[in-house]
Enzyme design. Structure first.
Site, PDB file in Angstrom:
ATOM      1  N   TYR A  33     -35.715  29.551  26.920  1.00  0.00           N
ATOM      2  CA  TYR A  33     -34.717  30.576  26.689  1.00  0.00           C
ATOM      3  C   TYR A  33     -34.909  31.732  27.062  1.00  0.00           C
ATOM      4  CZ  TYR A  33     -32.513  26.701  23.806  1.00  0.00           C
ATOM      5  OH  TYR A  33     -32.236  25.531  23.539  1.00  0.00           O
ATOM      6  N   LYS A 242     -11.085  29.263  22.844  1.00  0.00           N
ATOM      7  CA  LYS A 242     -10.985  30.698  23.412  1.00  0.00           C
ATOM      8  C   LYS A 242     -10.509  30.647  24.695  1.00  0.00           C
ATOM      9  CE  LYS A 242     -16.146  30.993  24.097  1.00  0.00           C
ATOM     10  NZ  LYS A 242     -17.113  31.779  23.619  1.00  0.00           N
TER      11      LYS A 242
END
Length: 346
Positions: A33, A242
């Site tokens: 990550y 969204k």
């Protein structure tokens, strides 16, 4: 997993402070990550968390259940190179003993801790139909995959050394669960305690393909079975609805910034289903995100729901969802949407 790519270190620390105040104690990360993974950013998320933990000292570390993951097979040699300082030889990540041990040491260094509460195999070393693949293709099988026994013994070795307290698997299926459980039992290594898989109202493969059954207490012989750590409960933000909106905020969303990343979350059928779920949420006085998270948390085999908010506002909304108890009527409406969309979402 966006910290270091879409979020600054200051933002990540603010989010961690808030989450801790609200009772969150499980922090999950990975050596690769932030995502999408790149050579110049790999490991940055762990570094941000490590500096936050260092500020709080042992009193903070003792309050946290800290988890990380070692990368499975992929053609991203920078992940392996980043395990040492200075960077070492770049070669493809694999789940052989040597690499598992080295990856763990790298994560411990970046996280500034001497142990992990949970260490996970991020995805299989063998070929498997993961990350939204629609079919298993035998031509892609790799005969040289890391043996299950070797992976299990490496995790057992890390436990004996005190570097990890528990181990888990991730992005696995029923076949992999069965093989790991069998190997661990035969070799005298504790069973994996968790499986971190993609799971949401949009993507229910875990409970439909036999994996949930393989993880049950009955079939593992382990109290509580192998708990699901559900990632993607908002389907990369799609279930927040969204993407039906417009404006600057949407322009900063993951699937707009990185249109080729996690395409399975952003198909026409997924967007249509998200709109239907949003209507259900509105009728019951909830936001779409609250509905999606509360639904996921309510599944009997879920040990934790992993959220990955980019903004502080998203984080606050997401955490509030875990105080929500969905009514029978709401759950029935969710099921109707699931049935309606089942054919299109496969």
């Amino acid at each position: 997993m966006t910290w270091g790519e879409q979020n600054t270190e200051e933002e990540s620390h603010k989010q961690l402070d808030y989450a801790l105040r609200k009772g969150v104690n499980f922090i999950d990360t990975a050596e690769m990550y932030p995502v999408p993974t790149k050579a110049e950013t790999t490991g940055r998320t762990e570094e941000y968390i490590g500096r936050w933990l260092a500020k709080g000292g042992q009193s903070l570390r003792s309050k946290i259940v800290l988890a990380s993951k070692v990368s499975g097979y992929c053609e991203r040699p920078w992940i392996v190179a980043n395990r040492t300082v200075p960077p070492g030889e770049g070669k493809n990540p694999r789940l052989f003993r040597e690499q598992i041990l080295a990856a763990c040491d790298g994560s411990l260094r970046r996280l500034q801790t001497n142990y992990l509460d949970l260490y996970q195999l991020h995805w299989p070393d063998r070929y498997s139909a993961v990350f939204g693949s629609l079919a298993y293709e035998r031509r892609l099988e790799r005969p040289d995959f890391a043996p299950f026994d070797e992976q299990v013994l490496a995790m057992g070795e890390l436990m004996k050394a005190g570097k990890i307290r528990h181990w888990g698997i991730s992005n696995e299926n029923a076949f992999g669960v069965a093989r790991f459980v069998e190997a661990a039992g035969r070799l005298g290594v504790p069973l994996p305690v968790s499986i971190q898989n993609d799971f949401s109202m949009l993507y229910r493969k875990f409970e439909q393909d036999g994996t949930a059954e393989a993880c049950s207490p009955l079939h593992t012989g382990q109290d509580g079975g192998i708990a699901l750590l559900a990632y993607g409960p908002l389907a990369g933000g799609t279930l927040s609805d969204k993407y039906s909106m417009s404006g600057e905020a949407v322009a900063r969303c993951r699937h707009v910034l990185y249109p080729t990343f996690q395409r399975r979350y952003h198909s026409e059928a997924s967007l249509e289903a998200a709109s239907r779920f949003a209507s259900v949420a509105k009728r019951h006085g909830l936001t779409p995100a609250q509905l999606a998270l509360a639904w996921t948390a309510g599944r009997e085999y879920v040990g934790a729901v992993i959220i990955g908010a980019t903004s502080q506002e998203q984080l606050e909304e997401n955490i509030s969802a875990f105080d929500v108890e969905l009514s029978k009527e709401c759950l029935e409406e969710v099921d109707k949407v699931l049935i309606f969309n089942a054919g299109r979402l496969r």
